[in-house]
Design an enzyme around this catalytic site. Structure first.
Site, mmCIF file in Angstrom:
data_model
loop_
_atom_site.group_PDB
_atom_site.id
_atom_site.type_symbol
_atom_site.label_atom_id
_atom_site.label_comp_id
_atom_site.label_asym_id
_atom_site.label_seq_id
_atom_site.Cartn_x
_atom_site.Cartn_y
_atom_site.Cartn_z
ATOM 1 N N GLY A 56 -104.508 54.756 39.251
ATOM 2 C CA GLY A 56 -103.800 55.277 40.331
ATOM 3 C C GLY A 56 -104.104 54.471 41.489
ATOM 4 O O GLY A 56 -104.508 55.048 42.730
ATOM 5 N N ALA A 102 -99.551 50.747 42.418
ATOM 6 C CA ALA A 102 -98.869 50.672 40.992
ATOM 7 C C ALA A 102 -98.755 51.834 40.103
ATOM 8 O O ALA A 102 -97.631 52.341 40.010
ATOM 9 C CB ALA A 102 -99.415 49.494 40.128
ATOM 10 N N GLU A 144 -100.894 45.265 51.751
ATOM 11 C CA GLU A 144 -100.459 45.837 52.800
ATOM 12 C C GLU A 144 -99.423 45.777 53.625
ATOM 13 O O GLU A 144 -98.846 45.977 54.433
ATOM 14 C CB GLU A 144 -101.548 46.334 53.932
ATOM 15 N N LYS A 150 -92.445 45.191 59.916
ATOM 16 C CA LYS A 150 -92.570 43.827 59.471
ATOM 17 C C LYS A 150 -91.185 43.231 59.499
ATOM 18 O O LYS A 150 -90.419 43.431 58.928
ATOM 19 C CB LYS A 150 -93.316 43.605 58.146
ATOM 20 N N GLU A 188 -96.777 35.477 50.066
ATOM 21 C CA GLU A 188 -95.277 36.185 50.348
ATOM 22 C C GLU A 188 -95.172 37.703 50.171
ATOM 23 O O GLU A 188 -94.270 38.119 50.150
ATOM 24 C CB GLU A 188 -94.191 35.475 49.786
ATOM 25 N N THR A 230 -95.432 39.716 47.665
ATOM 26 C CA THR A 230 -94.307 40.241 46.708
ATOM 27 C C THR A 230 -94.996 41.239 45.459
ATOM 28 O O THR A 230 -93.863 41.724 44.913
ATOM 29 C CB THR A 230 -94.084 38.919 45.930
ATOM 30 N N ILE A 286 -95.861 44.315 45.667
ATOM 31 C CA ILE A 286 -95.495 45.714 45.898
ATOM 32 C C ILE A 286 -94.042 45.968 45.240
ATOM 33 O O ILE A 286 -93.600 46.552 44.721
ATOM 34 C CB ILE A 286 -96.121 46.456 47.061
#
Ligand SMILES: Cc1cc2nc3c(=O)[nH]c(=O)nc-3n(C[C@H](O)[C@H](O)[C@H](O)COP(=O)(O)OP(=O)(O)OC[C@H]3O[C@@H](n4cnc5c(N)ncnc54)[C@H](O)[C@@H]3O)c2cc1C
Length: 494
Positions: free
Chosen positions: A14, A17, A50, A79, A337, A339, A341
């Site tokens: 949990g 992902a 984050e 962002k 970079e 990536t 998430i």
């Protein structure tokens, strides 16, 4: 008529992902499935992750999330890209924004016009032609239905998982707290049949999603999918993370400052700053990293700094038998970079699109595996670019990165740009030519030549076109509010 044979989905883990998978499956396929997620409070999550990229907005839109509600809950900020310090050389600073750079034509990319202008003594900085990049420089931001600005979010990972949990439960997913003690397989097929929890409860399922993080409890420890190690291309393997109170208005970018054995991040949220120090343990001891990190922090850590170990690489197959791995269980390209998430969201979306209602079709499994691998490899190449294309020679770490062999796919891209200023974008590419352009130039790759399309215009016309483009961007950015002011009125966190 086929009947549905796969109905019970068990999500193991949990973290970000697990809850992204639960949110996507419950929101899109909820009425057709029984979804259970099991997580262990005792084990906890990796606790970082984050910074996102703009594709998160598409995923949220598909879920039907209200942006303001999500941002308030996750204490998120906007962002527009990443500011890189000390990467091409010590003292360098460049921005990789999410924006479009100039206007390209069917004949060639904008960079060719810009290089022609530079050859004729005008043109200025490539960043002058990118709206998002200029907004980063001035720390300005605004969004509206009409404004065309490409942005992502900085978010609090723990609060985000909690938000997605509430969303998933509202859409019918069930949560179980407990530690998985054993993964039970069918003795003939090897398919996973159930998870035995340490208190004796048994969770049976037809499909299992492994979101157990680096340990890959199902995909690796049970199904032995195998792992392709990419450490020789991405040698950092450790990070120390800590949060500090915000001391100034939130900037709309992640800061990534290189040091002699890795780099350090700063991720501004509404209520605090996320900080991390990434390094290669072969070139820097944990003690030194910790001391350097603490000395660089802007304020006292809110909690004890945490050490995280990782290994860059890819699971050989992310779908094995009746198990699909998402998140850190599926592989990891280091966080430069931001990536991961994105890859989770993409994997969850592909799963919704290809859900194996009728059982595990080998062709579907192969396709999913190929697609996932291709996506990860393209991200990998882009990240390696930052390490390899450098003129830094001040430490053994940078000497290694600068002189290492890189994947052929990346070497080809660099050669195309270095010789003729060409950039390519394939259908599966996550990063567009605009990203490659900003990072290649930022990393000091200077093309030797360019397409001569700019010479088809009289120099005055080219100058006027570029001046007008630059001026329009500058005026539009000057009209934006400060990022912090916009946050305060748009989605203030409680
Ligand atoms: C240093 C670092 C920085 C990063 N920065 C970024 C970033 O800026 N942007 C980005 O997109 N990504 C980033 N990532 C990646 C990002 O953190 C992960 O992709 C994301 O947090 C998802 O993690 P996860 O859910 O796969 O694993 P985890 O967070 O580790 O969650 C694993 C879950 O499995 C559960 N679990 C494990 N074993 C058991 C068991 N036996 N029984 C029951 N439950 C179990 C745990 O309790 C937990 O709930 C970063 C990663 C690292 C290492």
């Amino acid at each position: 008529m086929s009947t549905q044979t796969v109905k019970r989905v068990v999500i193991a883990g949990g973290g970000t992902a697990g809850w992204i998978a639960a949110a996507a499956l419950s929101r899109h396929l909820g009425p057709l499935l029984d979804i259970t997620l099991v997580e262990s409070d005792e084990i906890g999550t990796v606790g970082v992750g984050e910074s996102t990229i703009p594709t998160a907005r598409t995923f949220h839109r598909l879920l039907g999330l209200d942006e303001r509600g999500f941002m308030r809950a996750a204490k998120a900020s906007f962002k527009l890209g990443v500011t890189f310090e000390n990467w091409g050389g010590i003292g360098d600073r460049y921005i990789h924004s999410f924006g479009q750079v100039g206007h390209s034509t069917w004949m060639g990319g904008f960079q060719h016009l810009w290089m022609q202008a530079a050859a004729q003594g005008f043109g200025g900085d490539i960043g002058d032609y990118c709206f998002e990049l200029q907004a980063i420089k001035q720390e300005r931001f605004a969004t509206s239905d009409k404004a065309n600005i490409n942005y992502a979010y900085h978010l609090d990972a723990g609060l985000y998982a909690g938000f997605l949990r509430a969303f998933s439960e509202a859409h019918g997913a069930k949560r179980v707290e407990g530690r998985i003690a054993e993964v039970r397989q069918n003795s003939e097929t090897g398919y996973i049949e159930s998870l035995l929890l340490s208190d004796g409860r048994v969770l049976e399922g037809d499909l299992f999603i492994d979101c157990t993080g680096f340990r890959g409890l199902l995909i690796e420890q049970t199904l032995k999918a195998g792992f392709e190690d990419w450490r020789h291309w991405l040698p950092t393997d450790s990070a120390i993370a800590a949060q500090t109170p915000s001391t100034k208005p939130a900037s709309p970018y992640t800061l990534a400052s290189a040091h002699e054995a890795g780099w350090q991040w700063r991720i501004p949220l509404q209520h605090r700053m996320g900080n991390g120090f990434v390094y290669c343990s072969e070139h820097m001891s944990d003690e030194e990293a910790r001391a350097r990190f603490l000395a660089n922090l802007d304020g006292e850590p809110i909690a004890e700094p945490r050490l995280i170990r990782y290994r860059a690489g890819a699971r050989n197959t992310v779908w094995e038998k009746n198990c699909i791995a998402l998140g850190l269980a599926s592989g990891f390209v280091e966080p430069l970079e931001s990536t991961s998430i994105h890859l989770i969201m993409l994997g969850a979306t592909h799963l919704v699109q290809n859900f194996p209602f009728n059982g595990m079709n080998p062709a579907l499994v192969r396709r999913y595996n190929q697609q996932s691998r291709a996506e990860l490899e393209r991200v990998r190449d882009f990240v390696i670019l930052h390490y390899h294309q450098t003129e830094r020679d001040d430490s053994p770490f940078w000497n290694y990165c600068r002189t290492m062999d890189v994947p052929e796919t990346l070497a080809e891209r660099v050669a195309l740009f270095r010789e003729d200023g060409h950039l390519v974008q394939d259908a599966d590419d996550l990063f567009r030519v605009d990203s490659w352009l900003q990072v290649m130039l930022g990393q000091r790759v200077r093309p030797k030549g360019h397409h001569q399309m700019g010479r088809l215009l009289p120099p005055e016309e080219l100058r006027e076109a570029l001046t007008s483009l630059k001026g329009n961007i500058a005026r539009a950015v000057a009209n934006l509010p400060r990022h912090q002011d916009f946050l305060d009125q748009y989605c203030p966190a409680a």
